[in-house]
Enzyme design. Sequence first.
Site, PDB file in Angstrom:
ATOM      1  N   LYS A 102      -3.845  -0.087   4.585  1.00 36.85           N
ATOM      2  CA  LYS A 102      -3.684  -0.496   3.174  1.00 36.85           C
ATOM      3  C   LYS A 102      -2.285  -0.172   2.645  1.00 36.85           C
ATOM      4  O   LYS A 102      -1.829  -0.767   1.671  1.00 36.85           O
ATOM      5  CB  LYS A 102      -4.747   0.193   2.313  1.00 36.85           C
ATOM      6  CG  LYS A 102      -6.183  -0.218   2.663  1.00 36.85           C
ATOM      7  CD  LYS A 102      -7.198   0.688   1.953  1.00 36.85           C
ATOM      8  CE  LYS A 102      -8.635   0.358   2.316  1.00 36.85           C
ATOM      9  NZ  LYS A 102      -9.589   1.342   1.740  1.00 36.85           N
TER      10      LYS A 102
ATOM     11  N   SER B  69      -8.080   2.464   6.947  1.00 36.07           N
ATOM     12  CA  SER B  69      -7.475   2.350   5.616  1.00 36.07           C
ATOM     13  C   SER B  69      -5.995   2.715   5.563  1.00 36.07           C
ATOM     14  O   SER B  69      -5.362   2.477   4.533  1.00 36.07           O
ATOM     15  CB  SER B  69      -8.235   3.211   4.611  1.00 36.07           C
ATOM     16  OG  SER B  69      -9.448   2.584   4.284  1.00 36.07           O
TER      17      SER B  69
ATOM     18  N   TYR C 275      -8.550   9.019  -1.884  1.00 35.97           N
ATOM     19  CA  TYR C 275      -9.683   8.662  -2.757  1.00 35.97           C
ATOM     20  C   TYR C 275     -10.017   9.810  -3.700  1.00 35.97           C
ATOM     21  O   TYR C 275      -9.105  10.418  -4.267  1.00 35.97           O
ATOM     22  CB  TYR C 275     -10.906   8.259  -1.910  1.00 35.97           C
ATOM     23  CG  TYR C 275     -10.548   7.316  -0.789  1.00 35.97           C
ATOM     24  CD1 TYR C 275     -10.038   6.054  -1.087  1.00 35.97           C
ATOM     25  CD2 TYR C 275     -10.663   7.672   0.545  1.00 35.97           C
ATOM     26  CE1 TYR C 275      -9.686   5.185  -0.066  1.00 35.97           C
ATOM     27  CE2 TYR C 275     -10.311   6.801   1.564  1.00 35.97           C
ATOM     28  CZ  TYR C 275      -9.828   5.574   1.248  1.00 35.97           C
ATOM     29  OH  TYR C 275      -9.471   4.716   2.245  1.00 35.97           O
TER      30      TYR C 275
ATOM     31  N   TYR D 268      -9.251  -8.778   5.792  1.00 43.07           N
ATOM     32  CA  TYR D 268      -9.281  -7.337   5.517  1.00 43.07           C
ATOM     33  C   TYR D 268      -9.817  -6.556   6.723  1.00 43.07           C
ATOM     34  O   TYR D 268      -9.231  -5.568   7.157  1.00 43.07           O
ATOM     35  CB  TYR D 268     -10.141  -7.100   4.260  1.00 43.07           C
ATOM     36  CG  TYR D 268     -10.490  -5.660   3.992  1.00 43.07           C
ATOM     37  CD1 TYR D 268      -9.587  -4.808   3.355  1.00 43.07           C
ATOM     38  CD2 TYR D 268     -11.734  -5.144   4.371  1.00 43.07           C
ATOM     39  CE1 TYR D 268      -9.923  -3.475   3.115  1.00 43.07           C
ATOM     40  CE2 TYR D 268     -12.066  -3.822   4.131  1.00 43.07           C
ATOM     41  CZ  TYR D 268     -11.162  -2.993   3.508  1.00 43.07           C
ATOM     42  OH  TYR D 268     -11.478  -1.674   3.274  1.00 43.07           O
TER      43      TYR D 268
ATOM     44  N   VAL E  57     -10.874   5.978   7.830  1.00 48.17           N
ATOM     45  CA  VAL E  57     -12.123   6.505   8.387  1.00 48.17           C
ATOM     46  C   VAL E  57     -12.138   6.572   9.915  1.00 48.17           C
ATOM     47  O   VAL E  57     -13.065   7.109  10.501  1.00 48.17           O
ATOM     48  CB  VAL E  57     -13.388   5.741   7.910  1.00 48.17           C
ATOM     49  CG1 VAL E  57     -13.691   6.013   6.456  1.00 48.17           C
ATOM     50  CG2 VAL E  57     -13.300   4.273   8.216  1.00 48.17           C
TER      51      VAL E  57
HETATM   52  N1  GLN Z   1     -12.509  -0.651   6.970  1.00 48.30           N
HETATM   53  C1  GLN Z   1     -13.028   0.484   6.271  1.00 48.30           C
HETATM   54  C2  GLN Z   1     -13.924   0.018   5.150  1.00 48.30           C
HETATM   55  O1  GLN Z   1     -13.609  -0.974   4.579  1.00 48.30           O
HETATM   56  C3  GLN Z   1     -11.875   1.272   5.710  1.00 48.30           C
HETATM   57  C4  GLN Z   1     -12.317   2.461   4.882  1.00 48.30           C
HETATM   58  C5  GLN Z   1     -11.463   3.658   5.106  1.00 48.30           C
HETATM   59  O2  GLN Z   1     -10.764   3.792   6.122  1.00 48.30           O
HETATM   60  N2  GLN Z   1     -11.549   4.623   4.203  1.00 48.30           N
HETATM   61  O3  GLN Z   1     -14.918   0.617   4.838  1.00 48.30           O
END
Ligand code: GLN
Length: 310
Positions: A71, A68, A243, A195, A261
């Site tokens: 992003k 993530s 988050y 994505y 993650v």
């Molecule tokens: N690719 C992971 C997902 O879509 C990214 C989530 C994350 O890093 N928090 O669940």
Amino acid sequence: MVRNERSVEGVLERIFRSAKATKTKGDVAKYIPELASVDPDRFAISVCLSDGRQLSAGDVSTPFSIQSVSKVFTLAIALGRRGESFWQRVGREPSTNAFNSLQELEVRQGIPSNPFVNAGAIVTTDTILAGSSPAEALAEILLFVQTAASDSGIRIDPSVAESEKLSGHKNWALAHVLAAYDNLAHSCELTLGTYFHHCAIAMTCEQLARSGRFLAGFDTGPQLVRASSVRLINALMLTCGHYNGSGEFAYRVGLPAKSGVGGAILAIVPGKASIATWAPGLDSNGNSLLGTAALEELSHAMGWSVFVRG
Ligand code: GLN
């Protein structure tokens, strides 16, 4: 107090030693099979300073999945596209549920809370796909990251993308809810395929720290985004980058930051530093446990916070 580069090095060594000695490291992400096999004992931290120096400690040359944290880069690209109705499709409010919550998206009638929860990032990817094939969009994202990090060797790990494509049921569900509310311009397959691939960008801790220099306001060559975008991205990283753990992170660390993650965190000290940490064990909100502890220690030791005079 004048804190010099030597003192940063000493703090990084201390953080590295205490991370290695800590027994409670959190759990690695298991819902993406390819990430479940990552060694939870890995730890790295790297800091880019405004004078161009980079100081690091730990496993700084081992590539990991940035997940993530990607992003941040897709948001930067989406904000660079003028004339988009981006903010009609994505909110700017912190989320109260998990990063992949279907409930939150349903309650908000298909408008994700912010661009960093999965649903918001999927809409961001959909925006970047306008007028491009998935391959072109991914090439644009990768070039952005390579330019930000000053490293043309950064790649996507296709096995991680494939792993998530097969097992990322919540993301498929989120994409279909977005489509049901008419908030996806492209098919779920095209949007999620893109994505999953940008989440699967692999970087070392040193590369990741360098990739955040544009958000710290350092002059590193080609200007990647407008100054006004830097301000927005940092604000969203502070309020939404962890988050439903963003309040706690702001309380403990006091810096704009984005987690993934895979165990990475990218944190920004405006005008002063771009910091990356990597520790694969996660807390209950999906944020790196030891990465957060390391940033807490570093930010306090250096007096780095957006809330106090440095
Ligand atoms: N690719 C992971 C997902 O879509 C990214 C989530 C994350 O890093 N928090 O669940």
